[in-house]
Design a protein around this motif. Structure first.
Motif, PDB file in Angstrom:
ATOM      1  N   HIS A   1       0.973  -1.316  -0.080  1.00  0.00           N
ATOM      2  CA  HIS A   1      -0.045   0.098   0.105  1.00  0.00           C
ATOM      3  C   HIS A   1       0.783   1.471  -0.008  1.00  0.00           C
ATOM      4  N   ALA A   2       1.928   1.252  -0.672  1.00  0.00           N
ATOM      5  CA  ALA A   2       2.801   2.400  -0.781  1.00  0.00           C
ATOM      6  C   ALA A   2       2.063   3.409  -1.582  1.00  0.00           C
ATOM      7  N   SER A   3       2.478   4.582  -1.169  1.00  0.00           N
ATOM      8  CA  SER A   3       1.646   5.867  -1.749  1.00  0.00           C
ATOM      9  C   SER A   3       2.550   6.161  -2.924  1.00  0.00           C
ATOM     10  N   MET A   4       2.097   7.133  -3.733  1.00  0.00           N
ATOM     11  CA  MET A   4       2.908   7.785  -4.714  1.00  0.00           C
ATOM     12  C   MET A   4       4.233   8.483  -4.262  1.00  0.00           C
ATOM     13  N   GLU A   5       3.951   8.994  -2.989  1.00  0.00           N
ATOM     14  CA  GLU A   5       5.126   9.837  -2.299  1.00  0.00           C
ATOM     15  C   GLU A   5       6.114   8.800  -2.048  1.00  0.00           C
ATOM     16  N   ASP A   6       5.819   7.619  -1.650  1.00  0.00           N
ATOM     17  CA  ASP A   6       6.590   6.631  -1.267  1.00  0.00           C
ATOM     18  C   ASP A   6       7.381   6.300  -2.564  1.00  0.00           C
ATOM     19  N   TYR A   7       6.674   5.853  -3.800  1.00  0.00           N
ATOM     20  CA  TYR A   7       7.281   5.275  -4.755  1.00  0.00           C
ATOM     21  C   TYR A   7       8.129   6.490  -5.453  1.00  0.00           C
ATOM     22  N   ASN A   8       7.825   7.671  -5.533  1.00  0.00           N
ATOM     23  CA  ASN A   8       8.543   9.154  -5.989  1.00  0.00           C
ATOM     24  C   ASN A   8       9.871   8.992  -5.043  1.00  0.00           C
ATOM     25  N   GLY A   9       9.848   8.876  -3.747  1.00  0.00           N
ATOM     26  CA  GLY A   9      11.146   9.032  -3.119  1.00  0.00           C
ATOM     27  C   GLY A   9      12.095   7.704  -3.431  1.00  0.00           C
ATOM     28  N   MET A  10      11.424   6.500  -3.634  1.00  0.00           N
ATOM     29  CA  MET A  10      12.128   5.584  -3.816  1.00  0.00           C
ATOM     30  C   MET A  10      12.978   5.752  -5.241  1.00  0.00           C
ATOM     31  N   MET A  11      12.217   6.162  -6.189  1.00  0.00           N
ATOM     32  CA  MET A  11      12.556   6.478  -7.510  1.00  0.00           C
ATOM     33  C   MET A  11      13.911   7.301  -7.513  1.00  0.00           C
ATOM     34  N   GLN A  12      13.771   8.621  -6.952  1.00  0.00           N
ATOM     35  CA  GLN A  12      14.498   9.619  -6.489  1.00  0.00           C
ATOM     36  C   GLN A  12      15.717   9.068  -6.016  1.00  0.00           C
ATOM     37  N   ALA A  13      15.535   8.113  -5.030  1.00  0.00           N
ATOM     38  CA  ALA A  13      17.084   7.730  -4.359  1.00  0.00           C
ATOM     39  C   ALA A  13      17.871   6.800  -5.278  1.00  0.00           C
ATOM     40  N   GLN A  14      16.968   6.039  -6.011  1.00  0.00           N
ATOM     41  CA  GLN A  14      17.575   5.123  -6.898  1.00  0.00           C
ATOM     42  C   GLN A  14      18.301   5.883  -8.119  1.00  0.00           C
ATOM     43  N   MET A  15      17.613   6.932  -8.679  1.00  0.00           N
ATOM     44  CA  MET A  15      18.242   7.579  -9.686  1.00  0.00           C
ATOM     45  C   MET A  15      19.505   8.463  -9.434  1.00  0.00           C
ATOM     46  N   ALA A  16      19.365   8.952  -7.878  1.00  0.00           N
ATOM     47  CA  ALA A  16      20.656   9.793  -7.696  1.00  0.00           C
ATOM     48  C   ALA A  16      21.749   8.764  -7.395  1.00  0.00           C
TER      49      ALA A  16
ATOM     50  N   ALA B   1      12.954 -21.119 -18.505  1.00  0.00           N
ATOM     51  CA  ALA B   1      11.930 -22.197 -18.380  1.00  0.00           C
ATOM     52  C   ALA B   1      11.001 -21.864 -17.383  1.00  0.00           C
ATOM     53  N   PHE B   2       9.642 -22.239 -17.667  1.00  0.00           N
ATOM     54  CA  PHE B   2       8.591 -22.053 -16.349  1.00  0.00           C
ATOM     55  C   PHE B   2       7.542 -23.158 -16.889  1.00  0.00           C
ATOM     56  N   THR B   3       6.690 -23.333 -15.829  1.00  0.00           N
ATOM     57  CA  THR B   3       5.533 -24.326 -16.186  1.00  0.00           C
ATOM     58  C   THR B   3       3.939 -23.138 -15.943  1.00  0.00           C
ATOM     59  N   PRO B   4       3.347 -23.364 -16.851  1.00  0.00           N
ATOM     60  CA  PRO B   4       2.021 -22.480 -16.370  1.00  0.00           C
ATOM     61  C   PRO B   4       1.207 -23.071 -15.256  1.00  0.00           C
ATOM     62  N   GLY B   5       0.897 -22.264 -14.609  1.00  0.00           N
ATOM     63  CA  GLY B   5       0.061 -22.526 -13.269  1.00  0.00           C
ATOM     64  C   GLY B   5      -1.375 -22.316 -13.500  1.00  0.00           C
ATOM     65  N   GLU B   6      -2.124 -21.991 -12.455  1.00  0.00           N
ATOM     66  CA  GLU B   6      -3.373 -21.684 -12.539  1.00  0.00           C
ATOM     67  C   GLU B   6      -3.862 -20.281 -12.928  1.00  0.00           C
ATOM     68  N   THR B   7      -4.925 -19.701 -13.166  1.00  0.00           N
ATOM     69  CA  THR B   7      -5.187 -18.263 -13.411  1.00  0.00           C
ATOM     70  C   THR B   7      -5.976 -17.934 -11.995  1.00  0.00           C
ATOM     71  N   VAL B   8      -5.538 -16.846 -11.487  1.00  0.00           N
ATOM     72  CA  VAL B   8      -6.197 -16.289 -10.326  1.00  0.00           C
ATOM     73  C   VAL B   8      -6.869 -14.901 -10.482  1.00  0.00           C
ATOM     74  N   GLU B   9      -7.976 -14.607 -10.162  1.00  0.00           N
ATOM     75  CA  GLU B   9      -8.552 -13.492 -10.064  1.00  0.00           C
ATOM     76  C   GLU B   9      -8.204 -12.572  -8.854  1.00  0.00           C
ATOM     77  N   ARG B  10      -7.949 -11.413  -8.898  1.00  0.00           N
ATOM     78  CA  ARG B  10      -7.854 -10.401  -7.861  1.00  0.00           C
ATOM     79  C   ARG B  10      -8.611  -9.102  -7.813  1.00  0.00           C
ATOM     80  N   SER B  11      -8.934  -8.820  -6.818  1.00  0.00           N
ATOM     81  CA  SER B  11      -9.504  -7.528  -6.895  1.00  0.00           C
ATOM     82  C   SER B  11      -9.045  -6.382  -6.006  1.00  0.00           C
ATOM     83  N   TYR B  12      -8.835  -5.288  -6.149  1.00  0.00           N
ATOM     84  CA  TYR B  12      -8.057  -4.322  -5.402  1.00  0.00           C
ATOM     85  C   TYR B  12      -9.003  -3.215  -5.093  1.00  0.00           C
ATOM     86  N   GLN B  13      -9.052  -2.381  -3.946  1.00  0.00           N
ATOM     87  CA  GLN B  13      -9.788  -1.400  -3.618  1.00  0.00           C
ATOM     88  C   GLN B  13      -8.847  -0.129  -3.372  1.00  0.00           C
ATOM     89  N   PRO B  14      -9.090   1.181  -3.693  1.00  0.00           N
ATOM     90  CA  PRO B  14      -8.085   2.034  -3.662  1.00  0.00           C
ATOM     91  C   PRO B  14      -8.335   2.681  -2.296  1.00  0.00           C
TER      92      PRO B  14
END
Length: 257
Positions: free
Chosen positions: A95-110, A223-236
């Motif tokens: 549940h990281a926010s956009m601020e968290d994401y932007n902060g992470m990207m800034q640190a990585q880019m720097a 290499a990989f083996t196809p597994g099951e198809t999973v349905e997931r729902s998310y709420q903002p």
């Protein structure tokens, strides 16, 4: 914010001792594990202008999977190993926010600018607002964005990928546009023929996401083996936006035991 960074290094020759790299521009590739990033990388390699020092991927820290794609970390690692480029990984909480994401990207880019890397490569095709966002974020630390496949025709791009020998599988299908049968399908001409008329052939609007497991960039297939198809729902958080895509079908790809 909880953030964990990791660098995976494979057995790659030191570019500094290879004359070919002397006049190339150092850069890193924003790597989703999917077809657009893969084809953008391949396009750059054909041009010979950029030295891609790293692949960079964001993963969900709770599940160790590629963000949005749902690909397991073990398959991402093997993919980077076959492409033969060092992989940098950053982990964000679910549940990281956009601020968290932007902060992470800034640190990585720097950190990358400290290594002399001033260019970030993206596989975006035509979303102008996304491009403007990326360019604005990079400008804050003096970096420039590179878009090798920008404004190319989506259908022609996919056909070029197929003809070049890239092999990709759909790992996430957006239920707003596609039913569960599309999860796990290979990207081929029949796939394109079966797509609804309102779906971009590259899935540029988020209609689907892929994992590339073979192609001209690869030393050997992943290499990989196809597994099951999973349905997931998310709420903002907060009020639900009716235009927000919140239901997806994920295809499990299982690494070899």
């Amino acid at each position: 914010m909880t953030l964990h960074l990791q660098l995976t290094i494979f057995n790659i020759p030191d570019p500094s001792i290879t004359p070919y790299f002397e006049h190339m521009i150092p850069a890193f590739m924003n790597w989703s594990s999917g077809k657009d990033a893969c084809f953008a990388l391949w396009t750059l390699q054909q041009q010979g202008l950029y030295d891609i020092r790293y692949l960079f991927t964001t993963l969900n820290a709770g599940f160790n999977r590629v963000s949005m794609h749902g690909v397991r970390e073990a398959l991402l690692d093997e993919q980077a190993r076959q492409v033969n480029i060092p992989l940098k990984k950053a982990y964000l909480q679910e549940h990281a926010s956009m601020e968290d994401y932007n902060g992470m990207m800034q640190a990585q880019m720097a950190a990358m600018t400290q290594e002399g890397i001033q260019h970030a490569v993206f596989g975006d095709i035509f979303l102008d607002d996304l491009r403007l966002y990326r360019e604005a974020q990079l400008a804050r630390i003096g970096m420039q964005a590179v878009f090798p496949i920008w404004k190319q025709d989506s259908r022609q791009l996919v056909l070029q990928m197929i003809q070049a020998g890239f092999k990709a599988v759909v790992v996430c299908a957006n239920a707003r546009y596609l039913d569960s049968s599309f999860a796990g399908r290979l990207i081929d001409e029949q796939f394109l023929a079966d797509l609804p008329a309102d779906v971009d052939p590259c899935g540029e609007n988020g209609e689907f996401h892929t994992f590339v497991f073979d192609g001209p960039l690869f030393k050997a297939p992943v290499a990989f083996t196809p597994g099951e198809t999973v349905e997931r729902s998310y709420q903002p958080d907060g009020d639900i936006n009716p235009n927000w895509d919140n239901r997806f079908f994920f295809k499990e790809l299982l690494p070899p035991e």
